[in-house]
Enzyme design. Structure first.
Site, PDB file in Angstrom:
ATOM      1  N   LYS A  26       8.217  42.661  -2.499  1.00 20.77           N
ATOM      2  CA  LYS A  26       9.566  43.143  -2.762  1.00 20.77           C
ATOM      3  C   LYS A  26      10.452  42.766  -1.586  1.00 20.77           C
ATOM      4  O   LYS A  26      10.518  43.465  -0.573  1.00 20.77           O
ATOM      5  CB  LYS A  26       9.621  44.659  -2.965  1.00 20.77           C
ATOM      6  CG  LYS A  26      11.002  45.120  -3.512  1.00 20.77           C
ATOM      7  CD  LYS A  26      11.505  46.411  -2.922  1.00 20.77           C
ATOM      8  CE  LYS A  26      12.280  46.239  -1.653  1.00 20.77           C
ATOM      9  NZ  LYS A  26      13.607  45.576  -1.793  1.00 20.77           N
ATOM     10  N   GLY A  59      14.414  43.686  -6.018  1.00 24.04           N
ATOM     11  CA  GLY A  59      15.046  44.890  -6.550  1.00 24.04           C
ATOM     12  C   GLY A  59      15.293  45.889  -5.446  1.00 24.04           C
ATOM     13  O   GLY A  59      14.999  45.648  -4.280  1.00 24.04           O
ATOM     14  N   GLY A 104      15.005  49.223  -3.077  1.00 21.01           N
ATOM     15  CA  GLY A 104      13.884  49.939  -2.494  1.00 21.01           C
ATOM     16  C   GLY A 104      13.548  51.210  -3.234  1.00 21.01           C
ATOM     17  O   GLY A 104      12.372  51.563  -3.390  1.00 21.01           O
ATOM     18  N   VAL A 162      12.046  49.393  -7.076  1.00 16.42           N
ATOM     19  CA  VAL A 162      10.857  48.555  -6.958  1.00 16.42           C
ATOM     20  C   VAL A 162       9.953  49.047  -5.834  1.00 16.42           C
ATOM     21  O   VAL A 162       8.728  49.186  -6.000  1.00 16.42           O
ATOM     22  CB  VAL A 162      11.251  47.082  -6.736  1.00 16.42           C
ATOM     23  CG1 VAL A 162      10.011  46.223  -6.471  1.00 16.42           C
ATOM     24  CG2 VAL A 162      12.018  46.546  -7.939  1.00 16.42           C
ATOM     25  N   GLY A 163      10.539  49.323  -4.676  1.00 18.37           N
ATOM     26  CA  GLY A 163       9.745  49.812  -3.558  1.00 18.37           C
ATOM     27  C   GLY A 163       9.062  51.129  -3.864  1.00 18.37           C
ATOM     28  O   GLY A 163       7.906  51.347  -3.489  1.00 18.37           O
ATOM     29  N   GLU A 173       5.990  48.319  10.336  1.00 23.08           N
ATOM     30  CA  GLU A 173       6.679  47.776  11.516  1.00 23.08           C
ATOM     31  C   GLU A 173       8.120  48.247  11.420  1.00 23.08           C
ATOM     32  O   GLU A 173       8.873  47.773  10.575  1.00 23.08           O
ATOM     33  CB  GLU A 173       6.560  46.247  11.540  1.00 23.08           C
ATOM     34  CG  GLU A 173       7.021  45.642  12.848  1.00 23.08           C
ATOM     35  CD  GLU A 173       8.505  45.356  12.861  1.00 23.08           C
ATOM     36  OE1 GLU A 173       9.232  46.048  13.609  1.00 23.08           O
ATOM     37  OE2 GLU A 173       8.940  44.440  12.142  1.00 23.08           O
ATOM     38  N   CYS A 233      14.838  44.243  15.401  1.00 22.36           N
ATOM     39  CA  CYS A 233      14.175  45.463  15.856  1.00 22.36           C
ATOM     40  C   CYS A 233      13.642  45.324  17.268  1.00 22.36           C
ATOM     41  O   CYS A 233      13.428  46.312  17.956  1.00 22.36           O
ATOM     42  CB  CYS A 233      13.045  45.824  14.895  1.00 22.36           C
ATOM     43  SG  CYS A 233      11.861  44.492  14.629  1.00 22.36           S
TER      44      CYS A 233
END
Length: 478
Positions: free
Chosen positions: A174, A205, A207, A210-211, A249, A283
């Protein structure tokens, strides 16, 4: 731009085929330089996700039994297919994301190289070990869900996918919906590699749609997620219901410690580069600059000088160092933090609100440096995700180490010193997954991940491969 010139992205990839999503929601994607709609993506939904998971589950029965040699061949084919369209991939990244030329080039190179790095690891890795009377086999986990962010789309997809496939797992990916054009082109590359249907599936898609389905679905054995700490916590909570393995992460607020003997003419320009990596959307950016109080005035002068050398502008121009932020929402978020820093009493050394001079449109942010920042200020504690650096001063090395560790994060850290042993001593006491000394280096076999709220687990190298494997012991009488 006329509606007819807007690119339509209306396919996802399931079971070896490009298919029209069952989902019907359309989303506009904005060019961050022109602020104009350049494409529309049709977003996948739960049903699409379920179909992708079913395809990966069916493919796993065969793929999990492939030999090491066969997986190496597949990885080589994937590398070749991505490399063949490297120039196109770079162009799309620059247009859709706003990554400068140098960043796009590096991202695509890392994406294609991740398959070669994984081949090297796979060649050297022993899946079967004898321990006493036991035969221990490192087995693949099953179907893996890979959830990737928008700030280096190609690299995250390729690295996670390469490692999961090397382990013998099949995947459902995803990617961020903000990277739909990049994902579409990359998917075409991966399709050209000719892997068996269902081994990898790509479902673009939201989050929370789909997530969320990947997180709760019982046929997903593991999730590898890169993104915000907030979302990572949500995934971890959901994954525990079916005891999914997770690699997370997450965010960072990385310290960059300048020791009192550092060459500031080198260390400060490097600090600016590290602090504004990827237009500040990284990050691992070293956004907390910790400097000795005794050299504070020198540091300020060097920072002013270094900022003047930075070109912010059109990412398609080869000399641009910082491009725009990805969306209007991200631009507004960073502007809000700049205002907050001022309101909290930090001193604005460079930059500030608004766009850089000469740029009247686009999501461009002025490279901003705050000094006289206190450790409890929001700009010193929260991940801003823009080209904003907070400078804090310390009296002793012990103070610097304590200040560096005074954060909920522990992803990256940086140390600069003329004395390598001194730098190593400081680095050893900083709580972070990676600490760079006198620079920033590419070591793809080194584990990547963080302590504390920067995540769980590691990626890259042997450490990353084993995150996709489960040891199974068979013990016999002598």
């Amino acid at each position: 731009m006329s509606p007819t010139s807007i690119k339509q992205i209306d396919q996802i990839y399931i079971n070896g085929e490009f298919v029209t999503p069952h989902g019907s929601e359309m989303m506009d994607l904005i060019n961050p330089v022109t602020e104009q709609v350049v494409s529309q993506v049709r977003l996948a939904d739960e049903i699409d996700t379920q179909r992708a998971i079913a395809a990966a589950k069916a493919a796993y029965a065969t793929f999990s039994k492939t030999s090491k040699a066969q997986r190496i061949q597949y990885l080589q084919q994937l590398h070749d297919a991505v490399l063949a369209r490297a120039n196109e991939l770079e162009t799309v990244m620059i247009t859709e994301y706003g990554g400068p030329v140098w960043m796009a080039h590096g991202t695509v190179a890392c994406a294609s190289d991740s398959f070669l790095q994984t081949i090297k690891i796979l060649q050297e890795y022993d899946f079967v070990r004898q321990i006493g009377r036991a035969n221990v086999v490192m087995e693949p986990l099953g179907v893996v869900g890979l959830i990737t962010p928008w700030n280096a789309n190609y690299g995250f997809i390729c690295n996670k996918m390469a490692t999961a496939l090397a382990a013998g797992s099949t995947v459902v990916i995803k990617p961020s919906e903000l990277s739909a054009a990049q994902t579409q082109l990359l998917t075409e590359c991966l399709h050209d590699a000719g892997l068996p249907p269902g081994v990898f599936n790509i479902v673009t898609g939201r989050g929370d749609v789909v997530g969320a389905e990947i997180t709760r679905h019982p046929d997903i054995a593991k999730i590898s997620f890169t993104g915000s700490t907030l979302v990572g916590k949500t995934i971890a909570r959901g994954a525990v219901e079916t005891m999914k393995r997770v690699t997370l992460e997450l965010g960072g607020k990385s310290p960059n410690v300048i020791l009192d003997d550092a060459d500031l003419a080198t260390a400060i320009p490097l600090a600016l580069t590290i602090g504004t990596l990827n237009n500040g959307q990284a990050c691992l950016a070293g956004t907390r600059l910790l400097v000795p109080e005794s050299r504070f005035e020198e540091v300020k002068q060097q920072l002013k000088k270094a900022v003047l050398q930075v070109k912010v502008g059109d990412p398609a121009q080869s000399d641009t160092q910082i491009g725009p932020l990805v969306t209007a929402k991200q631009y507004a978020r960073v502007q809000g933090y700049i205002r907050q820093g001022i309101a909290e009493g930090a001193e604005l050394l460079c930059g500030g609100e608004g766009r850089p001079e000469g740029l009247s449109s686009g999501y461009f942010v002025r490279p901003t440096v705050f000094v006289n920042v206190m450790p409890d200020m929001s700009i010193a504690r929260e991940e801003i995700f823009g080209p904003v650096i907070s400078v804090l001063t310390y009296k002793t090395v012990e103070d610097a180490i304590a200040m560096a560790n005074d954060t909920v994060y522990g992803l990256h850290a940086y140390v600069s010193s003329a004395d390598r042993e001194k730098a190593r001593a400081v680095a050893s006491q900083i709580v972070a997954g990676r600490v760079f000394i006198n620079g920033m280096y590419d070591e793809p076999g080194v584990p990547f991940g963080g302590f504390k709220q920067s995540g769980i687990g590691r990626e890259f190298g042997t450490y990353g491969l084993e995150a996709y494997l489960e040891p199974k012991a068979t013990i016999e009488n002598e």
